[in-house]
Design a protein around this motif. Sequence first.
Motif, PDB file in Angstrom:
ATOM      1  N   SER A  16       0.840  -0.994  -0.062  1.00 40.27           N
ATOM      2  CA  SER A  16       0.010  -0.140  -0.183  1.00 40.27           C
ATOM      3  C   SER A  16       0.756   1.166  -0.003  1.00 40.27           C
ATOM      4  O   SER A  16       2.162   1.149   0.608  1.00 40.27           O
ATOM      5  N   HIS A  17       0.364   2.379  -0.739  1.00 37.77           N
ATOM      6  CA  HIS A  17       1.042   3.549  -0.460  1.00 37.77           C
ATOM      7  C   HIS A  17       0.052   4.724  -0.005  1.00 37.77           C
ATOM      8  O   HIS A  17       0.504   5.849   0.058  1.00 37.77           O
ATOM      9  N   ASP A  18      -0.672   4.138   0.875  1.00 34.07           N
ATOM     10  CA  ASP A  18      -1.782   4.907   1.499  1.00 34.07           C
ATOM     11  C   ASP A  18      -1.405   5.386   2.757  1.00 34.07           C
ATOM     12  O   ASP A  18      -1.103   4.354   3.550  1.00 34.07           O
ATOM     13  N   THR A  19      -1.475   6.669   3.021  1.00 30.90           N
ATOM     14  CA  THR A  19      -1.167   7.023   4.381  1.00 30.90           C
ATOM     15  C   THR A  19      -1.824   6.535   5.648  1.00 30.90           C
ATOM     16  O   THR A  19      -1.344   6.316   6.534  1.00 30.90           O
ATOM     17  N   THR A  20      -3.183   6.117   5.313  1.00 25.61           N
ATOM     18  CA  THR A  20      -3.759   5.537   6.348  1.00 25.61           C
ATOM     19  C   THR A  20      -3.326   4.127   6.760  1.00 25.61           C
ATOM     20  O   THR A  20      -3.734   3.653   7.760  1.00 25.61           O
ATOM     21  N   THR A  21      -2.528   3.594   5.942  1.00 29.17           N
ATOM     22  CA  THR A  21      -2.004   2.182   6.228  1.00 29.17           C
ATOM     23  C   THR A  21      -0.362   2.480   6.601  1.00 29.17           C
ATOM     24  O   THR A  21       0.046   1.766   7.602  1.00 29.17           O
ATOM     25  N   ILE A  22       0.271   3.466   6.185  1.00 29.21           N
ATOM     26  CA  ILE A  22       1.625   3.765   6.560  1.00 29.21           C
ATOM     27  C   ILE A  22       1.756   4.166   7.781  1.00 29.21           C
ATOM     28  O   ILE A  22       2.589   3.648   8.728  1.00 29.21           O
ATOM     29  N   TYR A  23       0.822   5.131   8.333  1.00 31.60           N
ATOM     30  CA  TYR A  23       1.151   5.913   9.485  1.00 31.60           C
ATOM     31  C   TYR A  23       1.072   5.180  10.573  1.00 31.60           C
ATOM     32  O   TYR A  23       1.541   5.325  11.483  1.00 31.60           O
ATOM     33  N   PRO A  24      -0.124   4.365  10.567  1.00 30.34           N
ATOM     34  CA  PRO A  24      -0.414   3.619  11.692  1.00 30.34           C
ATOM     35  C   PRO A  24       0.724   2.528  12.156  1.00 30.34           C
ATOM     36  O   PRO A  24       1.089   2.312  13.207  1.00 30.34           O
ATOM     37  N   ILE A  25       1.491   1.822  11.135  1.00 28.71           N
ATOM     38  CA  ILE A  25       2.635   0.875  11.242  1.00 28.71           C
ATOM     39  C   ILE A  25       3.680   1.998  11.956  1.00 28.71           C
ATOM     40  O   ILE A  25       4.505   1.363  12.906  1.00 28.71           O
ATOM     41  N   LEU A  26       4.059   3.200  11.290  1.00 28.93           N
ATOM     42  CA  LEU A  26       5.067   4.191  11.893  1.00 28.93           C
ATOM     43  C   LEU A  26       4.722   4.380  13.221  1.00 28.93           C
ATOM     44  O   LEU A  26       5.660   4.558  14.380  1.00 28.93           O
ATOM     45  N   ASP A  27       3.447   4.738  13.658  1.00 32.75           N
ATOM     46  CA  ASP A  27       3.076   4.828  14.830  1.00 32.75           C
ATOM     47  C   ASP A  27       3.429   3.963  16.093  1.00 32.75           C
ATOM     48  O   ASP A  27       3.266   4.310  17.303  1.00 32.75           O
ATOM     49  N   GLN A  28       3.246   2.723  15.445  1.00 30.81           N
ATOM     50  CA  GLN A  28       3.180   1.516  16.456  1.00 30.81           C
ATOM     51  C   GLN A  28       4.493   0.963  16.560  1.00 30.81           C
ATOM     52  O   GLN A  28       4.937   0.492  17.762  1.00 30.81           O
ATOM     53  N   GLY A  29       5.267   1.097  15.648  1.00 28.91           N
ATOM     54  CA  GLY A  29       6.958   0.714  15.730  1.00 28.91           C
ATOM     55  C   GLY A  29       7.685   1.383  16.861  1.00 28.91           C
ATOM     56  O   GLY A  29       7.139   2.345  17.164  1.00 28.91           O
ATOM     57  N   LEU A  30       8.681   0.744  17.408  1.00 33.28           N
ATOM     58  CA  LEU A  30       9.263   1.299  18.246  1.00 33.28           C
ATOM     59  C   LEU A  30      11.029   1.884  18.044  1.00 33.28           C
ATOM     60  O   LEU A  30      11.430   2.676  18.475  1.00 33.28           O
ATOM     61  N   VAL A  31      11.249   1.102  17.067  1.00 31.91           N
ATOM     62  CA  VAL A  31      12.530   1.284  16.503  1.00 31.91           C
ATOM     63  C   VAL A  31      12.419   1.192  14.910  1.00 31.91           C
ATOM     64  O   VAL A  31      11.948   0.576  14.270  1.00 31.91           O
ATOM     65  N   CYS A  32      13.203   2.341  14.448  1.00 35.06           N
ATOM     66  CA  CYS A  32      13.354   2.394  12.801  1.00 35.06           C
ATOM     67  C   CYS A  32      14.877   2.229  12.516  1.00 35.06           C
ATOM     68  O   CYS A  32      15.999   2.624  13.403  1.00 35.06           O
ATOM     69  N   HIS A  33      15.203   1.858  11.375  1.00 31.88           N
ATOM     70  CA  HIS A  33      16.457   1.645  10.641  1.00 31.88           C
ATOM     71  C   HIS A  33      16.630   2.943   9.728  1.00 31.88           C
ATOM     72  O   HIS A  33      15.743   2.877   8.679  1.00 31.88           O
ATOM     73  N   VAL A  34      17.713   3.574  10.007  1.00 29.69           N
ATOM     74  CA  VAL A  34      17.971   4.612   9.035  1.00 29.69           C
ATOM     75  C   VAL A  34      19.021   4.292   8.130  1.00 29.69           C
ATOM     76  O   VAL A  34      20.352   4.120   8.723  1.00 29.69           O
ATOM     77  N   SER A  35      19.057   4.036   6.778  1.00 32.74           N
ATOM     78  CA  SER A  35      20.151   3.780   5.968  1.00 32.74           C
ATOM     79  C   SER A  35      20.602   5.011   5.139  1.00 32.74           C
ATOM     80  O   SER A  35      19.735   5.585   4.498  1.00 32.74           O
TER      81      SER A  35
END
Length: 209
Positions: A16-35
């Motif tokens: 999905s490229h929809d923010t309604t799918t993307i943002y909840p995942i970002l909001d629930q995760g605790l750690v991101c990986h920056v490359s």
Amino acid sequence: MLTARTKLSRLPKRGSHDTTTIYPILDQGLVCHVSYVLNGQPFTIPTAYCRIDDTVYIHGSVGSHFFRELAKGIDVCVSVTMIDGLVLARSAFSHSVNYRSVVAFGKTQLVADEEERWLALERITEHLVPGRWADVRQPNTSEMKKTMVIAIPIEEASAKIRTGGVNDDPEDIDLPHWAGVVPLSTTYHAPIPDPNLREGVEVPGYLLK
């Protein structure tokens, strides 16, 4: 904006490229990986983060080589993944994982505005432990000078999700091997008090939920 960076070629029905799918995942995760890539060498750094509108914020030491590079304004890839279950099939080939993931791209920006810096630090703290920011000593001037805040406006992103059960081939269904899903989740356990905790300080309610 959708480009070849975020167009899904493998199992696009899961994407999905929809923010309604993307943002909840970002909001629930605790750690991101920056490359990022420096002089032809790729690097990936795990770090705490928060999302405010369409921007991801991270923070670190002003002495960090990683953050000094990000402060220059470079292209990065940010990824967040949560594993929801192990999908165990009858055949080794058909094993899978239930997951939710986001891959986002953007150019880093050094945050200089003090109000934005404070907001980002508060939101990062609250992202990890809701209720914590108002319950602790706020950073002092010296600590703020030692801290760098980086903003990563999301230029484009994609989410990919796998749910459901086993997808064995029809010829494998009658094999005498157990098949199914082993659910996984992040679980908060009972807080362990610091041995030097002042007498009478109780565990805050937000840690007992």
